[in-house]
Design a protein around this motif. Structure first.
Motif, mmCIF file in Angstrom:
data_model
loop_
_atom_site.group_PDB
_atom_site.id
_atom_site.type_symbol
_atom_site.label_atom_id
_atom_site.label_comp_id
_atom_site.label_asym_id
_atom_site.label_seq_id
_atom_site.Cartn_x
_atom_site.Cartn_y
_atom_site.Cartn_z
ATOM 1 N N SER A 10 0.853 -1.198 0.000
ATOM 2 C CA SER A 10 0.000 0.000 0.000
ATOM 3 C C SER A 10 0.883 1.241 0.000
ATOM 4 C CB SER A 10 -0.906 0.022 1.225
ATOM 5 O OG SER A 10 -1.836 -1.040 1.185
ATOM 6 N N PRO A 11 0.807 2.082 -1.015
ATOM 7 C CA PRO A 11 1.584 3.323 -1.028
ATOM 8 C C PRO A 11 1.155 4.235 0.120
ATOM 9 C CG PRO A 11 0.696 2.806 -3.200
ATOM 10 C CD PRO A 11 0.020 1.896 -2.225
ATOM 11 N N ALA A 12 1.986 5.198 0.417
ATOM 12 C CA ALA A 12 1.672 6.157 1.483
ATOM 13 C C ALA A 12 0.391 6.925 1.150
ATOM 14 C CB ALA A 12 2.835 7.131 1.668
ATOM 15 N N LYS A 13 -0.379 7.241 2.180
ATOM 16 C CA LYS A 13 -1.577 8.066 2.084
ATOM 17 C C LYS A 13 -2.707 7.415 1.277
ATOM 18 C CE LYS A 13 1.103 12.355 2.465
ATOM 19 N NZ LYS A 13 1.412 13.666 1.851
ATOM 20 N N THR A 14 -2.709 6.088 1.197
ATOM 21 C CA THR A 14 -3.828 5.391 0.550
ATOM 22 C C THR A 14 -3.994 4.022 1.180
ATOM 23 O OG1 THR A 14 -4.699 4.515 -1.524
ATOM 24 C CG2 THR A 14 -2.316 4.453 -1.249
ATOM 25 N N LYS A 15 -5.209 3.539 1.192
ATOM 26 C CA LYS A 15 -5.484 2.219 1.738
ATOM 27 C C LYS A 15 -5.546 1.165 0.640
ATOM 28 C CE LYS A 15 -8.047 3.919 5.774
ATOM 29 N NZ LYS A 15 -9.340 3.866 6.520
ATOM 30 N N GLN A 16 -5.413 1.605 -0.599
ATOM 31 C CA GLN A 16 -5.477 0.682 -1.722
ATOM 32 C C GLN A 16 -4.189 -0.131 -1.827
ATOM 33 O OE1 GLN A 16 -6.259 2.586 -5.424
ATOM 34 N NE2 GLN A 16 -6.601 0.673 -6.552
ATOM 35 N N SER A 17 -4.304 -1.436 -2.109
ATOM 36 C CA SER A 17 -3.141 -2.311 -2.260
ATOM 37 C C SER A 17 -2.864 -2.582 -3.736
ATOM 38 C CB SER A 17 -3.372 -3.637 -1.527
ATOM 39 O OG SER A 17 -3.474 -3.440 -0.141
ATOM 40 N N PHE A 18 -1.598 -2.688 -4.079
ATOM 41 C CA PHE A 18 -1.179 -2.957 -5.447
ATOM 42 C C PHE A 18 -0.366 -4.256 -5.489
ATOM 43 C CE2 PHE A 18 -1.960 1.545 -5.313
ATOM 44 C CZ PHE A 18 -2.565 1.824 -6.532
ATOM 45 N N PHE A 19 -0.577 -5.015 -6.569
ATOM 46 C CA PHE A 19 0.143 -6.279 -6.753
ATOM 47 C C PHE A 19 1.402 -6.036 -7.576
ATOM 48 C CE2 PHE A 19 0.963 -10.034 -9.443
ATOM 49 C CZ PHE A 19 1.230 -10.972 -8.454
ATOM 50 N N MET A 20 2.524 -6.594 -7.129
ATOM 51 C CA MET A 20 3.802 -6.444 -7.831
ATOM 52 C C MET A 20 4.458 -7.817 -7.984
ATOM 53 S SD MET A 20 4.044 -3.155 -8.352
ATOM 54 C CE MET A 20 5.773 -2.888 -8.738
#
Length: 219
Positions: A10-20
């Protein structure tokens, strides 16, 4: 053995998760990357996968890396097969180089096979005997570099050329099955005969009745 990472963050300042997903890398590099990701505090989950799509835990990889110091690794082999058209007897030769306990080692081995059909089958017999020898040495879950001067074997075993000959297919099935059982990735390199003299001599000596099996430390 090569490892790739798949993780959610999860990047800073967001609750969204990203797949890498990472490229293939060594076990030690994969563990270092995992440590760096954990330090960000944004890592949600991570998986470690090997080249057979087997999932490893971080603890298992750390244990594997520690065991690798005392087990054979960085394995490179030279193989050759000789064939007597009159007797249908084959001689095979193997020269295996590896590291273990911070030392360099070399195994030399030869043997004979009966009732083969041609020289290419002798080359396949040499390749199969190599994988069996690696099993006896407890070589597993790593990449093995195999050098051969047989264009047929290198291209068929690597999948570059199709294989239609039934007697070759039987060898390929045995080779691929045993390699999969051991978790080995086989990388093939076609070399000139002049660079394969050691294995060639061992195969010739086998046909002449001189059997050789030795392990020495290389300084």
């Amino acid at each position: 053995m090569k490892i790739r990472l798949e993780w959610y963050y999860s990047p800073a300042k967001t609750k969204q998760s990203f797949f890498m997903k990472s490229d293939w890398m060594s076990v030690s590099s994969a563990l270092m990357l995992s440590d760096d990701l954990e330090k960000t505090g944004r890592l949600k989950s991570v998986e470690f996968l090997d080249e057979h799509d087997t999932t490893w835990t971080k603890k298992d990889l750390q244990k594997f890396l520690k065991q690798l110091e005392t087990e054979p690794h960085d394995v490179s082999a030279y193989i050759d097969g000789g064939f007597n058209v009159d007797t249908h007897q084959a001689g095979i030769g193997l020269a295996i180089y590896y590291k273990q306990n911070n030392k360099n080692w070399r195994v030399r081995f030869n043997d004979t096979f009966e009732l083969l059909e041609d020289n290419n089958e002798a080359e396949y017999a040499a390749l199969y005997q190599l994988i069996r020898h690696l099993e006896e040495m407890d070589v597993h879950h790593q990449t093995v570099r195999i050098h051969s001067d047989s264009m047929i074997v290198v291209n068929q075993a690597s999948g570059e050329w199709p294989c239609y000959e039934e007697h070759y297919i039987k060898w390929l099935d045995r080779i691929e099955g045993l390699a999969a059982k051991l978790g080995l990735k086989l990388e093939y390199e076609l070399i000139d005969r002049s660079l394969n003299k050691e294995a060639d001599q061992l195969a010739t000596q086998a046909l002449e009745g001189t059997k050789i099996e030795s392990v020495i430390e290389k300084m």
